[in-house]
Design a protein around this motif. Structure first.
Motif, PDB file in Angstrom:
ATOM      1  N   MET A 133      64.297  83.035  28.678  1.00 54.67           N
ATOM      2  CA  MET A 133      63.136  82.186  28.674  1.00 54.67           C
ATOM      3  C   MET A 133      63.533  80.728  28.435  1.00 54.67           C
ATOM      4  N   LEU A 134      64.416  80.476  27.467  1.00 53.00           N
ATOM      5  CA  LEU A 134      64.874  79.128  27.179  1.00 53.00           C
ATOM      6  C   LEU A 134      65.666  78.568  28.364  1.00 53.00           C
ATOM      7  N   LYS A 135      66.390  79.456  29.035  1.00 55.79           N
ATOM      8  CA  LYS A 135      67.167  79.038  30.199  1.00 55.79           C
ATOM      9  C   LYS A 135      66.228  78.578  31.317  1.00 55.79           C
ATOM     10  N   ASN A 136      65.160  79.319  31.563  1.00 56.57           N
ATOM     11  CA  ASN A 136      64.189  78.930  32.600  1.00 56.57           C
ATOM     12  C   ASN A 136      63.506  77.607  32.262  1.00 56.57           C
ATOM     13  N   ALA A 137      63.155  77.415  31.010  1.00 62.01           N
ATOM     14  CA  ALA A 137      62.522  76.164  30.582  1.00 62.01           C
ATOM     15  C   ALA A 137      63.482  74.993  30.745  1.00 62.01           C
ATOM     16  N   SER A 138      64.765  75.210  30.406  1.00 55.64           N
ATOM     17  CA  SER A 138      65.768  74.153  30.552  1.00 55.64           C
ATOM     18  C   SER A 138      65.970  73.790  32.013  1.00 55.64           C
ATOM     19  N   LEU A 139      66.042  74.800  32.882  1.00 58.14           N
ATOM     20  CA  LEU A 139      66.208  74.543  34.306  1.00 58.14           C
ATOM     21  C   LEU A 139      64.990  73.821  34.886  1.00 58.14           C
ATOM     22  N   THR A 140      63.803  74.194  34.427  1.00 52.55           N
ATOM     23  CA  THR A 140      62.584  73.529  34.891  1.00 52.55           C
ATOM     24  C   THR A 140      62.577  72.067  34.465  1.00 52.55           C
ATOM     25  N   LEU A 141      62.928  71.799  33.213  1.00 55.32           N
ATOM     26  CA  LEU A 141      62.986  70.424  32.726  1.00 55.32           C
ATOM     27  C   LEU A 141      64.054  69.616  33.459  1.00 55.32           C
ATOM     28  N   LEU A 142      65.189  70.225  33.741  1.00 52.88           N
ATOM     29  CA  LEU A 142      66.251  69.554  34.487  1.00 52.88           C
ATOM     30  C   LEU A 142      65.783  69.218  35.896  1.00 52.88           C
ATOM     31  N   ALA A 143      65.125  70.171  36.555  1.00 54.55           N
ATOM     32  CA  ALA A 143      64.615  69.925  37.907  1.00 54.55           C
ATOM     33  C   ALA A 143      63.573  68.809  37.907  1.00 54.55           C
ATOM     34  N   LEU A 144      62.690  68.794  36.909  1.00 58.45           N
ATOM     35  CA  LEU A 144      61.687  67.733  36.807  1.00 58.45           C
ATOM     36  C   LEU A 144      62.338  66.375  36.566  1.00 58.45           C
ATOM     37  N   ALA A 145      63.343  66.326  35.700  1.00 55.61           N
ATOM     38  CA  ALA A 145      64.033  65.066  35.412  1.00 55.61           C
ATOM     39  C   ALA A 145      64.718  64.525  36.660  1.00 55.61           C
ATOM     40  N   ILE A 146      65.364  65.408  37.425  1.00 47.34           N
ATOM     41  CA  ILE A 146      66.031  64.987  38.649  1.00 47.34           C
ATOM     42  C   ILE A 146      65.007  64.491  39.671  1.00 47.34           C
ATOM     43  N   ALA A 147      63.913  65.228  39.834  1.00 46.05           N
ATOM     44  CA  ALA A 147      62.881  64.836  40.797  1.00 46.05           C
ATOM     45  C   ALA A 147      62.251  63.497  40.432  1.00 46.05           C
ATOM     46  N   ILE A 148      61.926  63.308  39.172  1.00 45.58           N
ATOM     47  CA  ILE A 148      61.319  62.046  38.739  1.00 45.58           C
ATOM     48  C   ILE A 148      62.321  60.901  38.867  1.00 45.58           C
ATOM     49  N   GLY A 149      63.561  61.136  38.487  1.00 43.70           N
ATOM     50  CA  GLY A 149      64.592  60.107  38.591  1.00 43.70           C
ATOM     51  C   GLY A 149      64.849  59.693  40.028  1.00 43.70           C
ATOM     52  N   LEU A 150      65.039  60.669  40.905  1.00 49.81           N
ATOM     53  CA  LEU A 150      65.293  60.348  42.312  1.00 49.81           C
ATOM     54  C   LEU A 150      64.061  59.739  42.978  1.00 49.81           C
TER      55      LEU A 150
END
Length: 194
Positions: A1-18
């Motif tokens: 569960m923590l892994k999925n949340a971390s991956l989701t946050l990472l994907a959001l950070a990359i999308a917002i940054g790019l």
């Protein structure tokens, strides 16, 4: 569960940054929707009108600039010389050639945000059509350099990139659909200090 949340946050950070980076690049670029290039000069004829595209409107809002409407004039910006090399403050340039018909025009040096660069001297870092010396064919040769030059001299100081801003006021080219047919001065690099 923590892994999925971390991956989701990472994907959001990359999308917002790019996404934010691409918008910033698009708003800072002197090309794109509605741009017209004539040699090293770029203009956005629709920028002060209701026909302006959303990126042009966002560019104006971000810069807080007052734009010229079609009936008022047209502004051209150069960030490279005629050979395509970026403009630098520590280099000397000549801007030579004729200008389109206009009641009045100005030329000044600006930084990347299009704010005028102070010359650091009593001489202004801007020229206008009523004060320049002209050639026999009504063209002009303007020297942009850190050191004084004879004739039409536009002083610049400091280091880093610069842009030239050429504004035409009360000109028929602003309402023209044949903007690509007009001729603007060429920008030639003479040399650099350091």
């Amino acid at each position: 569960m923590l892994k999925n949340a971390s991956l989701t946050l990472l994907a959001l950070a990359i999308a917002i940054g790019l996404g934010g980076g691409s918008v910033w690049y698009t708003l800072d670029a002197q090309s794109g929707g509605g741009a017209i290039r004539i040699g090293p000069w770029t203009a956005f004829p629709d920028i002060g009108t209701l026909d302006a595209d959303p990126y042009s409107q966002a560019r104006v809002a971000r810069q807080g600039a007052l734009t010229l409407g079609r009936a008022e004039g047209l502004s051209f910006i150069a960030e490279a010389d005629s050979s395509g090399e970026g403009l630098r403050r520590n280099c000397s340039y000549t801007i030579e050639g004729g200008t389109p018909t206009a009641r009045f025009w100005t030329l000044h040096v600006a930084d990347q945000a299009l704010d005028p660069i102070a010359s650091g001297r009593p001489h202004q870092a801007a020229l206008h059509s009523y004060e320049i010396l002209r050639q026999a064919d009504n063209s002009a040769v303007i020297t942009v350099a850190p050191n004084a030059a004879p004739g039409n001299w536009l002083p610049v100081n400091g280091t880093g990139p610069l842009r030239f801003v050429l504004n035409f006021y009360d000109t028929p080219i602003a309402a023209s659909t044949g903007l690509s047919d007009i001729k603007l001065p060429v920008i030639v690099k003479v040399g650099c200090n350091g």
